[in-house]
Motif scaffolding. Structure first.
Motif, PDB file in Angstrom:
ATOM      1  N   THR A  22       0.835  -1.294   0.027  1.00 57.31           N
ATOM      2  CA  THR A  22      -0.043   0.033   0.135  1.00 57.31           C
ATOM      3  C   THR A  22       0.849   1.235   0.016  1.00 57.31           C
ATOM      4  O   THR A  22       0.462   2.321   0.393  1.00 57.31           O
ATOM      5  CB  THR A  22      -0.904  -0.086   1.254  1.00 57.31           C
ATOM      6  N   GLY A  65      -7.805   8.462  -2.195  1.00 58.74           N
ATOM      7  CA  GLY A  65      -9.242   8.656  -2.076  1.00 58.74           C
ATOM      8  C   GLY A  65     -10.148   7.465  -1.877  1.00 58.74           C
ATOM      9  O   GLY A  65      -9.536   6.294  -1.773  1.00 58.74           O
ATOM     10  N   GLU A  66     -11.307   7.679  -1.397  1.00 55.89           N
ATOM     11  CA  GLU A  66     -12.302   6.365  -1.027  1.00 55.89           C
ATOM     12  C   GLU A  66     -12.359   5.356  -2.328  1.00 55.89           C
ATOM     13  O   GLU A  66     -12.668   4.311  -2.220  1.00 55.89           O
ATOM     14  CB  GLU A  66     -13.492   6.832  -0.480  1.00 55.89           C
ATOM     15  N   ASP A  67     -12.146   6.030  -3.396  1.00 59.03           N
ATOM     16  CA  ASP A  67     -12.153   5.382  -4.781  1.00 59.03           C
ATOM     17  C   ASP A  67     -11.054   4.727  -5.219  1.00 59.03           C
ATOM     18  O   ASP A  67     -10.724   4.112  -6.313  1.00 59.03           O
ATOM     19  CB  ASP A  67     -12.926   6.231  -6.104  1.00 59.03           C
ATOM     20  N   GLY A  68      -9.870   4.923  -4.342  1.00 59.12           N
ATOM     21  CA  GLY A  68      -8.647   4.112  -4.431  1.00 59.12           C
ATOM     22  C   GLY A  68      -7.754   5.344  -5.577  1.00 59.12           C
ATOM     23  O   GLY A  68      -6.686   4.875  -5.660  1.00 59.12           O
ATOM     24  N   THR A  69      -8.028   6.535  -6.061  1.00 60.00           N
ATOM     25  CA  THR A  69      -7.410   7.468  -6.564  1.00 60.00           C
ATOM     26  C   THR A  69      -6.456   7.944  -5.927  1.00 60.00           C
ATOM     27  O   THR A  69      -6.743   8.439  -4.566  1.00 60.00           O
ATOM     28  CB  THR A  69      -8.179   8.273  -7.477  1.00 60.00           C
ATOM     29  N   THR A  70      -5.249   8.247  -6.473  1.00 68.87           N
ATOM     30  CA  THR A  70      -4.327   9.078  -5.707  1.00 68.87           C
ATOM     31  C   THR A  70      -4.174  10.519  -6.001  1.00 68.87           C
ATOM     32  O   THR A  70      -4.566  11.067  -7.085  1.00 68.87           O
ATOM     33  CB  THR A  70      -2.698   8.575  -6.083  1.00 68.87           C
TER      34      THR A  70
END
Length: 185
Positions: A14, A148-153
Motif C-alpha cells: 500500500t 481517495g475512497e475510490d482508490g485514486t491518488t
C-alpha cells in the motif's frame, strides 16, 4: 517516444511511493512514452537477499533496465537512505546497468529531514552505474500523498506542481536523448 522503466523500491503493498510513481507514469504515458512498471517487492525475496544473479526474475528485471531509455527510481526514505529492498536489486544489476540512460530519482518520507537522501545516498549510486543524465529529482512528504475512497491518488497542489515540473523535465530530456540517438544512428 521513449521507453521508460518505473521502479518502486518500497516493500509495502500500500506504498505511497508506488502510488506516486503510478501518478507520474500516467503523466508520462499521456506524453507518449511507453512505461513499464517494476515493483521490486514482487521479486522473489530469496533471489534478492541470496544474491541469485541467475534467478529468472532477476535476469528479467535486468533485461527491463537494459531495454529502457529512461528509468524512474522511486523509494521511501528510511534512516536517511533509500530502501534496502531497492539496494538489493541495484546490487544484482550489472555494474553499468544505467549506461546511456536518463534517470529521474524520486523519494518519499515522513519528514523534510530526509530530503538530502536523494543527493547523498541515491544519486551517487545511480551515477556509479553509468547513468548518462540524472535529472533533478524530487522528495515528497508522505502527508502530501492521499488516497481517495475510490482508490485514486491525490497529491497536494504544491507537490503536484513540483512533480509535474520534474516529470516534464525528465520527459524533455528523454525527447532530446531520442533525437540525439536518431541523429547519430
Amino acid at each position: 517516444m521513449a521507453t521508460v522503466l518505473s521502479v518502486s523500491g518500497s516493500p509495502s503493498a500500500t506504498s505511497r511511493t508506488a502510488r506516486l510513481l503510478r501518478h507520474l507514469d500516467d503523466r508520462l504515458r499521456r506524453q507518449g512514452h511507453e512505461v513499464t512498471v517494476l515493483d521490486v517487492r514482487t521479486l522473489p525475496a530469496q533471489a534478492l537477499l541470496g544474491a541469485d544473479f541467475g534467478h529468472p526474475a532477476i535476469i528479467e528485471a535486468a533485461a527491463l533496465f537494459e531495454r529502457a531509455e529512461g528509468v524512474v527510481i522511486g523509494t521511501p526514505v528510511y534512516k536517511a537512505a533509500y530502501s534496502g529492498l531497492l539496494k538489493s536489486l541495484l546490487d544484482l544489476l550489472p555494474q553499468y546497468a544505467l549506461t546511456g540512460k536518463t534517470v529521474l530519482p524520486l523519494a518519499t518520507g515522513g519528514s523534510t529531514a530526509h530530503v538530502l537522501a536523494l543527493d547523498y545516498a541515491l544519486r551517487p549510486v545511480l551515477s556509479s552505474m553509468g547513468a548518462a543524465h540524472i535529472v533533478p529529482g524530487w522528495f515528497t512528504l508522505d502527508e502530501d500523498i492521499a488516497v481517495g475512497e475510490d482508490g485514486t491518488t491525490a497529491v497536494a497542489p504544491g507537490s503536484a506542481e513540483a512533480l509535474a515540473r520534474v516529470t516534464d523535465g525528465f520527459s524533455a530530456a528523454l525527447g532530446g536523448r531520442t533525437t540525439v540517438l536518431a541523429a547519430t544512428g
